[in-house]
Design a protein around this motif. Sequence first.
Motif, PDB file in Angstrom:
ATOM      1  N   PRO A  48       0.917  -1.272   0.200  1.00 45.63           N
ATOM      2  CA  PRO A  48       0.136  -0.085   0.369  1.00 45.63           C
ATOM      3  C   PRO A  48       0.906   1.321   0.134  1.00 45.63           C
ATOM      4  O   PRO A  48       1.945   1.564   0.548  1.00 45.63           O
ATOM      5  CB  PRO A  48      -0.756   0.127   1.227  1.00 45.63           C
ATOM      6  CG  PRO A  48      -0.885  -1.514   1.395  1.00 45.63           C
ATOM      7  CD  PRO A  48       0.508  -2.173   1.162  1.00 45.63           C
ATOM      8  N   ASP A  50       1.620   4.051   1.744  1.00 42.75           N
ATOM      9  CA  ASP A  50       1.249   4.693   2.620  1.00 42.75           C
ATOM     10  C   ASP A  50       1.716   5.560   2.956  1.00 42.75           C
ATOM     11  O   ASP A  50       1.252   6.032   4.563  1.00 42.75           O
ATOM     12  CB  ASP A  50       1.557   3.515   4.170  1.00 42.75           C
ATOM     13  CG  ASP A  50       2.140   3.054   3.958  1.00 42.75           C
ATOM     14  OD1 ASP A  50       3.484   3.530   2.793  1.00 42.75           O
ATOM     15  OD2 ASP A  50       3.134   2.085   4.851  1.00 42.75           O
ATOM     16  N   CYS A  51       2.520   6.656   2.474  1.00 43.89           N
ATOM     17  CA  CYS A  51       3.402   7.520   2.615  1.00 43.89           C
ATOM     18  C   CYS A  51       4.114   7.832   1.305  1.00 43.89           C
ATOM     19  O   CYS A  51       4.460   7.491   0.336  1.00 43.89           O
ATOM     20  CB  CYS A  51       4.657   7.585   3.506  1.00 43.89           C
ATOM     21  SG  CYS A  51       5.477   6.020   3.027  1.00 43.89           S
ATOM     22  N   CYS A  89      -1.159   1.259  -4.611  1.00 45.15           N
ATOM     23  CA  CYS A  89      -0.210   0.256  -4.143  1.00 45.15           C
ATOM     24  C   CYS A  89       0.989   0.817  -4.836  1.00 45.15           C
ATOM     25  O   CYS A  89       1.297   1.555  -6.408  1.00 45.15           O
ATOM     26  CB  CYS A  89      -0.155  -1.385  -3.817  1.00 45.15           C
ATOM     27  SG  CYS A  89      -1.932  -2.309  -3.183  1.00 45.15           S
ATOM     28  N   PRO A 106       3.763  10.871   6.254  1.00 41.15           N
ATOM     29  CA  PRO A 106       2.563   9.792   6.520  1.00 41.15           C
ATOM     30  C   PRO A 106       1.483  10.352   5.357  1.00 41.15           C
ATOM     31  O   PRO A 106       1.132  10.894   4.307  1.00 41.15           O
ATOM     32  CB  PRO A 106       1.933  10.208   7.754  1.00 41.15           C
ATOM     33  CG  PRO A 106       3.335  10.661   8.631  1.00 41.15           C
ATOM     34  CD  PRO A 106       3.828  11.404   7.146  1.00 41.15           C
ATOM     35  N   HIS A 107       0.278   8.934   4.635  1.00 41.36           N
ATOM     36  CA  HIS A 107      -1.268   9.128   3.768  1.00 41.36           C
ATOM     37  C   HIS A 107      -1.188  10.495   4.348  1.00 41.36           C
ATOM     38  O   HIS A 107      -1.340  10.951   3.432  1.00 41.36           O
ATOM     39  CB  HIS A 107      -1.219   7.981   3.865  1.00 41.36           C
ATOM     40  CG  HIS A 107      -2.248   8.300   2.739  1.00 41.36           C
ATOM     41  ND1 HIS A 107      -3.701   8.849   3.074  1.00 41.36           N
ATOM     42  CD2 HIS A 107      -2.360   7.413   1.884  1.00 41.36           C
ATOM     43  CE1 HIS A 107      -4.606   8.304   2.236  1.00 41.36           C
ATOM     44  NE2 HIS A 107      -3.680   8.290   1.292  1.00 41.36           N
TER      45      HIS A 107
END
Length: 361
Positions: A48, A50-51, A89, A106-107
Amino acid sequence: MPSPQQTQIDLSNIPLFAGIEDLAVTADLQEWLHFYRDGEAICIKGAPADCMIVILHGEVAILSEDSFLVSRRAPDVLGEQGYLNSGSCRTADAVARGTVKVLRIPHAEVIRLLDVSPRFTQNLLKIVSAKLAEATSERGFRYRNENRLMAAFSSHLAPDITSRLLAQGDDYGRPRLINGVVLFADVRGFTETSLGLPPMELAQQLGDYLDEMVSILHAHHAFVDKFIGDAVMGVWGFPFESPRQMSEAFACAKRMVARAGTKTIGGKPVRIGVGLSAGSIFCGNVGNDLKRQFTVLGPTVNLAARCESACKELSASIVIAEDAHAQLSPTEAAELTAHSGVSLKGIGDVCLYTIRNEDPQ
């Protein structure tokens, strides 16, 4: 290696944050700071997004299925597609080359900055645009190389081997020495037969025969080096050497003889002689800008031609040199008969091998 507490982070020097006044973040930047050693994965394909990753120091290799794509260096950004394509992804692996320092944003923080800072959004789009331009340039470069490669090799190689060449992108015309196998196949009595045919009919019938021979050579993974009149020359070991290349060449020779017997030129059945030899071979482009040609050279090539010429003397369709015979399996070698003391022009007395029970030609 310095600890995060010893490292100061100046966002003003990072293009992603350029021109943003009074930038406020919702966490301590030190929490986003990460260090990686050589070979460590910074992100993994399929994980994923995610950042967003900003390279602060060092170099990162971008890989896809273990194939190198591109290098990224400070202050490049990685993983921005995860925010332009919601929920996506990672599309590639990112691996540290040497010591690498990154900022992992971070996301949630990236989404917040996109909402509150038009300048942050503009900076991110500039980064994406630059990568698209780079990708377009790289694709154009690859297409040009592929076109040159296709023009140089598509008529010489089977499509699956040409695809492997394109995937690797090497300079396959560069001079090199290989351990290979050479095959010469020549039509018996062709000169006499050709004199009785109109030129267009001769070209059509010869072309039909050569098409069949090339198809067989390609099916057995040979490089079709050239036509010499009615003769055809094949090579194994270029561009890829194989432990089965001698067996492939032997099977190819037998199949060529069998297929040729089903063809006619000038109303007469085609009979061919095939010579095989194995050993060190020079291959590569020779010549200059006025005339350049890919070819193979060396004693192994000359010996294969002499073996083909010996087919008539030995009343055989296939003649194999001793070095080539030594590379056959016991089962394959059992098909052959040895002929000691055969004199070959420019080479001397040698031992040659022919298939048993051949009809004289």
